[in-house]
Motif scaffolding. Sequence first.
Motif, PDB file in Angstrom:
ATOM      1  N   ALA A  82      -3.623  -7.595  22.546  1.00  0.00           N
ATOM      2  CA  ALA A  82      -3.933  -7.031  21.009  1.00  0.00           C
ATOM      3  C   ALA A  82      -2.745  -5.742  20.861  1.00  0.00           C
ATOM      4  CB  ALA A  82      -4.648  -5.499  21.625  1.00  0.00           C
ATOM      5  N   VAL A  83      -2.214  -6.112  19.324  1.00  0.00           N
ATOM      6  CA  VAL A  83      -0.622  -5.386  19.126  1.00  0.00           C
ATOM      7  C   VAL A  83      -1.352  -4.684  18.613  1.00  0.00           C
ATOM      8  CG1 VAL A  83       1.402  -6.305  17.608  1.00  0.00           C
ATOM      9  CG2 VAL A  83      -0.374  -8.091  19.117  1.00  0.00           C
ATOM     10  N   ALA A  84      -0.152  -3.408  18.955  1.00  0.00           N
ATOM     11  CA  ALA A  84      -0.475  -2.162  18.503  1.00  0.00           C
ATOM     12  C   ALA A  84      -0.770  -1.844  16.610  1.00  0.00           C
ATOM     13  CB  ALA A  84       0.123  -1.041  18.656  1.00  0.00           C
ATOM     14  N   ILE A  85      -1.627  -1.269  16.094  1.00  0.00           N
ATOM     15  CA  ILE A  85      -1.572  -0.704  14.918  1.00  0.00           C
ATOM     16  C   ILE A  85      -1.036   0.151  14.322  1.00  0.00           C
ATOM     17  CG2 ILE A  85      -3.484  -0.058  12.749  1.00  0.00           C
ATOM     18  CD1 ILE A  85      -5.471  -1.593  14.812  1.00  0.00           C
ATOM     19  N   LEU A  97      -4.053  -0.366   3.483  1.00  0.00           N
ATOM     20  CA  LEU A  97      -3.000   0.498   4.916  1.00  0.00           C
ATOM     21  C   LEU A  97      -4.613   1.043   5.706  1.00  0.00           C
ATOM     22  CD1 LEU A  97      -0.775   2.734   3.445  1.00  0.00           C
ATOM     23  CD2 LEU A  97      -0.636   0.751   4.619  1.00  0.00           C
ATOM     24  N   ILE A  98      -4.481  -0.344   6.956  1.00  0.00           N
ATOM     25  CA  ILE A  98      -5.617  -0.239   8.231  1.00  0.00           C
ATOM     26  C   ILE A  98      -5.599   1.301   8.753  1.00  0.00           C
ATOM     27  CG2 ILE A  98      -5.750  -1.044  10.305  1.00  0.00           C
ATOM     28  CD1 ILE A  98      -4.182  -3.812   9.893  1.00  0.00           C
ATOM     29  N   SER A  99      -4.595   1.833   8.823  1.00  0.00           N
ATOM     30  CA  SER A  99      -5.214   2.987   9.513  1.00  0.00           C
ATOM     31  C   SER A  99      -5.171   4.920   8.930  1.00  0.00           C
ATOM     32  CB  SER A  99      -3.264   3.423  10.321  1.00  0.00           C
ATOM     33  OG  SER A  99      -2.414   4.273   9.153  1.00  0.00           O
ATOM     34  N   ASP A 122       7.026 -23.052  13.363  1.00  0.00           N
ATOM     35  CA  ASP A 122       7.771 -21.923  13.111  1.00  0.00           C
ATOM     36  C   ASP A 122       6.769 -20.960  13.052  1.00  0.00           C
ATOM     37  OD1 ASP A 122       9.499 -23.157  12.288  1.00  0.00           O
ATOM     38  OD2 ASP A 122       9.692 -23.604  10.561  1.00  0.00           O
ATOM     39  N   GLU A 123       5.540 -21.012  12.804  1.00  0.00           N
ATOM     40  CA  GLU A 123       4.322 -19.844  13.023  1.00  0.00           C
ATOM     41  C   GLU A 123       3.960 -19.281  13.801  1.00  0.00           C
ATOM     42  OE1 GLU A 123       1.083 -20.787  10.462  1.00  0.00           O
ATOM     43  OE2 GLU A 123       2.545 -21.081   8.810  1.00  0.00           O
ATOM     44  N   GLY A 124       4.088 -20.301  15.111  1.00  0.00           N
ATOM     45  CA  GLY A 124       3.327 -20.325  16.884  1.00  0.00           C
ATOM     46  C   GLY A 124       1.324 -19.436  16.166  1.00  0.00           C
ATOM     47  N   ASN A 125       1.200 -17.859  17.666  1.00  0.00           N
ATOM     48  CA  ASN A 125       0.283 -17.683  16.960  1.00  0.00           C
ATOM     49  C   ASN A 125       0.684 -16.489  16.930  1.00  0.00           C
ATOM     50  OD1 ASN A 125      -1.388 -19.585  19.241  1.00  0.00           O
ATOM     51  ND2 ASN A 125      -0.508 -18.932  20.230  1.00  0.00           N
ATOM     52  N   LYS A 126       0.007 -16.043  15.648  1.00  0.00           N
ATOM     53  CA  LYS A 126       0.356 -14.983  14.773  1.00  0.00           C
ATOM     54  C   LYS A 126      -0.619 -14.542  14.922  1.00  0.00           C
ATOM     55  CE  LYS A 126       1.816 -16.232  10.107  1.00  0.00           C
ATOM     56  NZ  LYS A 126       1.826 -16.037   8.676  1.00  0.00           N
ATOM     57  N   VAL A 127      -0.949 -13.255  14.842  1.00  0.00           N
ATOM     58  CA  VAL A 127      -1.583 -12.441  14.571  1.00  0.00           C
ATOM     59  C   VAL A 127      -1.974 -11.763  13.684  1.00  0.00           C
ATOM     60  CG1 VAL A 127      -0.112 -10.319  15.312  1.00  0.00           C
ATOM     61  CG2 VAL A 127      -2.021 -10.054  15.493  1.00  0.00           C
ATOM     62  N   HIS A 128      -3.464 -11.663  12.978  1.00  0.00           N
ATOM     63  CA  HIS A 128      -3.685 -11.244  11.727  1.00  0.00           C
ATOM     64  C   HIS A 128      -5.009  -9.745  11.969  1.00  0.00           C
ATOM     65  CE1 HIS A 128      -2.728 -14.335   9.273  1.00  0.00           C
ATOM     66  NE2 HIS A 128      -2.762 -15.180  10.269  1.00  0.00           N
ATOM     67  N   LYS A 129      -4.004  -8.258  11.448  1.00  0.00           N
ATOM     68  CA  LYS A 129      -4.889  -7.632  11.305  1.00  0.00           C
ATOM     69  C   LYS A 129      -5.551  -7.037  10.511  1.00  0.00           C
ATOM     70  CE  LYS A 129      -0.905  -5.459  13.914  1.00  0.00           C
ATOM     71  NZ  LYS A 129      -0.064  -4.453  14.342  1.00  0.00           N
ATOM     72  N   ASN A 174      -8.578   4.020  19.455  1.00  0.00           N
ATOM     73  CA  ASN A 174      -7.138   4.275  20.158  1.00  0.00           C
ATOM     74  C   ASN A 174      -7.101   2.618  20.672  1.00  0.00           C
ATOM     75  OD1 ASN A 174      -5.769   4.486  22.771  1.00  0.00           O
ATOM     76  ND2 ASN A 174      -6.454   5.983  23.293  1.00  0.00           N
ATOM     77  N   ASP A 175      -5.867   2.099  20.016  1.00  0.00           N
ATOM     78  CA  ASP A 175      -5.936   0.669  21.041  1.00  0.00           C
ATOM     79  C   ASP A 175      -5.725  -0.068  21.827  1.00  0.00           C
ATOM     80  OD1 ASP A 175      -4.808   0.404  17.780  1.00  0.00           O
ATOM     81  OD2 ASP A 175      -2.917   0.748  17.650  1.00  0.00           O
ATOM     82  N   GLU A 176      -5.668   1.182  22.855  1.00  0.00           N
ATOM     83  CA  GLU A 176      -5.689   0.958  24.083  1.00  0.00           C
ATOM     84  C   GLU A 176      -7.115   0.739  24.695  1.00  0.00           C
ATOM     85  OE1 GLU A 176      -4.823   3.992  27.153  1.00  0.00           O
ATOM     86  OE2 GLU A 176      -3.251   4.801  25.499  1.00  0.00           O
ATOM     87  N   TYR A 177      -8.229   1.075  23.506  1.00  0.00           N
ATOM     88  CA  TYR A 177      -9.759   0.056  23.915  1.00  0.00           C
ATOM     89  C   TYR A 177      -9.989  -0.545  22.984  1.00  0.00           C
ATOM     90  CZ  TYR A 177      -9.777   4.804  26.821  1.00  0.00           C
ATOM     91  OH  TYR A 177      -8.699   5.443  27.065  1.00  0.00           O
TER      92      TYR A 177
END
Length: 172
Positions: free
Chosen positions: A33-36, A48-50, A67-74, A111-114
């Motif tokens: 996971a990538v922190a928000i 705004l997500i948060s 160029d894009e590789g694996n992209k994360v979308h939140k 919590n982004d840890e979960y």
Amino acid sequence: MKYTLKYLIILLSTLTLVSCSEHSAKKQSIHEAVAIEAADECHLCGMLISEFPGPKGELFKNGISQDEGNKVHKFCSTRDMFSFYLDPENKRNITTILVHDMSKSPWNNPNDEYFIDARSAWFVTGSTQKGAMGATLASFSTKTDAQAFADEFNGHVLAFNEITLATLMPAH
């Protein structure tokens, strides 16, 4: 000669199996996971997500070009995440889907840890708890926790594969 051919066939078979296994493992890889962050915007609606309560989602998508590789979308909510994911054009390129485990995270500030793998998660639809822009799908790592949430806040428990675009429509 007879033994050499036998060993050659075994060697080629082994190499083929290893190659297929590596390809399959790459396709099913789970990303971290990538922190928000405070400035992160929802990939679907741009909000705004948060700033919103309830579970959030992240999708990792294979890039079309190198160029894009694996992209994360939140996403600001699991509802927006599923709206994006269930589009057939997007679905085929998704490698990993993560959602907050709301049995371990406070509703008003997940919590982004979960983060957990959404494909093995359980979801509650139609609850009285609201997320970004209203109705959302509460996400849980166990069916027992999802059912306890549904008992307290109303709603129906569904597995990942049971969620459709019709599920995302608010009841009137």
